[in-house]
Write a protein that holds these residues in place. Structure first.
Motif, PDB file in Angstrom:
ATOM      1  N   GLY A 118       0.807  -1.210   0.000  1.00 20.89           N
ATOM      2  CA  GLY A 118       0.000   0.000   0.000  1.00 20.89           C
ATOM      3  C   GLY A 118       0.839   1.259   0.000  1.00 20.89           C
ATOM      4  O   GLY A 118       2.002   1.234  -0.384  1.00 20.89           O
ATOM      5  N   SER A 119       0.248   2.313   0.461  1.00 23.81           N
ATOM      6  CA  SER A 119       0.893   3.622   0.353  1.00 23.81           C
ATOM      7  C   SER A 119       1.868   3.882   1.497  1.00 23.81           C
ATOM      8  O   SER A 119       1.819   4.912   2.149  1.00 23.81           O
ATOM      9  N   ARG A 120       2.734   2.941   1.720  1.00 22.37           N
ATOM     10  CA  ARG A 120       3.790   3.132   2.722  1.00 22.37           C
ATOM     11  C   ARG A 120       4.989   3.734   2.010  1.00 22.37           C
ATOM     12  O   ARG A 120       5.972   3.043   1.728  1.00 22.37           O
ATOM     13  N   TRP A 121       4.860   5.001   1.726  1.00 21.86           N
ATOM     14  CA  TRP A 121       5.844   5.625   0.845  1.00 21.86           C
ATOM     15  C   TRP A 121       7.251   5.603   1.408  1.00 21.86           C
ATOM     16  O   TRP A 121       8.222   5.488   0.669  1.00 21.86           O
ATOM     17  N   SER A 122       7.353   5.715   2.673  1.00 21.02           N
ATOM     18  CA  SER A 122       8.693   5.721   3.266  1.00 21.02           C
ATOM     19  C   SER A 122       9.370   4.367   3.093  1.00 21.02           C
ATOM     20  O   SER A 122      10.569   4.283   2.868  1.00 21.02           O
ATOM     21  N   ILE A 123       8.567   3.316   3.182  1.00 19.06           N
ATOM     22  CA  ILE A 123       9.128   1.974   2.999  1.00 19.06           C
ATOM     23  C   ILE A 123       9.503   1.764   1.538  1.00 19.06           C
ATOM     24  O   ILE A 123      10.567   1.236   1.213  1.00 19.06           O
ATOM     25  N   ILE A 124       8.625   2.225   0.672  1.00 12.26           N
ATOM     26  CA  ILE A 124       8.913   2.098  -0.755  1.00 12.26           C
ATOM     27  C   ILE A 124      10.168   2.904  -1.096  1.00 12.26           C
ATOM     28  O   ILE A 124      11.046   2.430  -1.819  1.00 12.26           O
ATOM     29  N   ALA A 125      10.250   4.100  -0.534  1.00  8.76           N
ATOM     30  CA  ALA A 125      11.406   4.952  -0.810  1.00  8.76           C
ATOM     31  C   ALA A 125      12.694   4.300  -0.328  1.00  8.76           C
ATOM     32  O   ALA A 125      13.755   4.467  -0.934  1.00  8.76           O
ATOM     33  N   ALA A 126      12.589   3.545   0.740  1.00  5.88           N
ATOM     34  CA  ALA A 126      13.784   2.898   1.287  1.00  5.88           C
ATOM     35  C   ALA A 126      14.375   1.887   0.312  1.00  5.88           C
ATOM     36  O   ALA A 126      15.548   1.535   0.404  1.00  5.88           O
ATOM     37  N   GLN A 127      13.547   1.429  -0.609  1.00  5.18           N
ATOM     38  CA  GLN A 127      14.026   0.457  -1.592  1.00  5.18           C
ATOM     39  C   GLN A 127      14.572   1.116  -2.856  1.00  5.18           C
ATOM     40  O   GLN A 127      15.063   0.441  -3.744  1.00  5.18           O
TER      41      GLN A 127
END
Length: 346
Positions: A87-96
């Motif tokens: 989902g919209s866990r942008w910080s987690i996505i950004a970490a990748q």
DNA sequence: AACGACATCAACCGCTCTGAC
DNA sequence: TGTCAGAGCGGTTGATGTCGT
């Protein structure tokens, strides 16, 4: 009574940052660090800015190695994959995505990727609408609902890795995604929950038939029917000591007819995606972030039709996962978590 | 050239989470 | 154990840019 403001709003400048402000902030942080206190920082350096604003400016623009714009196809795929997964866990996505900020990715998703997918989805819906009359649709819904119920019951009893599982009557047919996404979300959600429940509670004797697991936290590989690569990125949990990734479960089974264009986008260049995701390891840290940062509002749907997909795919997984975690406080990925994803603790 | 519609993205807002006390 | 302040996050807004007419 509301919360006290973090700063004196009257004496704080808002709006775009000037080069002078940027220079001040950057110079200070490079020499002294943030001091662990963003709120006090602007006063120290004589900026009439809110501490939160300083933090945002630093994290999104001033800190070294930030990339802006020019997202590659590979990055697109990763973003899509992770969005579907978590989902919209942008910080987690950004970490990748090294050099990318959550804000950047969020904007990119909202302004481009989402529309790209929506456009394709609408196109397909129009084609389907022409092909299927209203009456036919009603009959389809009825039939598919019956299938859905039947399938859900079976799914609850058949482990997802079983050969039987892959031969289950699929509840979703070529036109049914439209039905469910538009008219029958509850059924779809139930299906997803049932599937997850099936995963969750079926890690007992059935697993004995599978290949032996060498790691403390593993789940078996799945027949890759639809999302040959994406399914592997749902989540990766490391075991307590070794940071050993496991193969996550295929939450998309039974969604073989998920909007085909979406599949296309996400699965296209699957090899590249696999490569890009090599070493992709949420690990315990990320899972902790997910769980710790888990807010209940993730179960709410977005206002767009795309949100339907979000609620269907993401919410049951993460919210259930988080609910599961609640009974297991602490930061260790333990038995409950592994169990949830159908893993076997040895 | 002027205007409006649409797209983009930096920044803000308000909420939750976390850790210190 | 409860309270509070700060950090962090995701959603939203609004200024600006771009494109089409």
């Amino acid at each position: 009574m509301g919360r006290a403001p973090c700063c004196d709003k009257a004496n704080v400048k808002k709006g775009p940052w000037s080069p002078e402000e940027d220079a001040k902030l950057k110079a200070y942080i490079e020499h002294h660090g943030t001091g662990g206190n963003w709120i006090a920082l602007p006063q120290k350096i004589g900026l009439k800015r809110c501490g939160k604003s300083c933090r945002l400016r630093w994290l999104n623009y001033l800190r070294p190695n930030i990339k802006h714009g020019g997202f590659s196809e590979e990055e697109d795929n990763i973003i899509c994959s992770l969005y579907v997964s978590i989902g919209s866990r942008w910080s987690i996505i950004a970490a990748q995505l090294p050099g990318r900020t959550d804000n950047d990715i969020k904007n990119y998703w909202n302004t481009r990727l989402k529309k790209k997918l929506l456009g394709k989805q609408r196109k397909e819906q129009q084609i389907q609408a022409r092909r299927v009359s209203n009456n036919q649709q009603k009959q389809d819904v009825k039939r598919e609902t019956e299938n859905l119920i039947a399938a859900s019951e079976v799914i609850n009893q058949v482990p997802y890795w079983s050969a039987e599982y892959s031969s289950l009557p699929l509840p979703v047919t070529d036109v049914s995604f439209q039905h469910y996404s538009l008219n029958n979300q509850t059924s779809l959600r139930n299906l997803m929950v049932n599937k997850l429940e099936g995963i969750r509670f079926s890690n007992d004797h059935h697993q004995q038939q599978q290949q032996p697991y060498t790691n403390a936290c593993e789940i078996p590989s799945l027949p890759n029917q639809v999302f040959p690569t994406m399914v592997n990125h749902v989540a990766v949990v490391s075991d307590e000591n070794n940071s050993v990734p496991y193969q996550p479960s295929n939450i998309f089974q039974g969604f073989e007819n998920f909007p085909s264009d979406f599949c296309e986008l996400v699965c296209v260049n699957s090899q590249e995606m696999d490569r890009s995701m090599e070493g992709f390891n949420y690990g315990r840290e990320s899972m902790d972030v997910m769980s710790n940062g888990g807010s209940t509002n993730t179960t709410s749907t977005e206002s767009t039709s795309w949100g339907d997909m979000n609620s269907l795919v993401y919410s049951p997984l993460v919210s259930d996962y988080e609910g599961c975690r609640q009974g297991n406080p602490g930061n260790v990925v333990g038995f409950e978590e592994c169990n949830y994803f159908g893993m076997q603790m040895q």
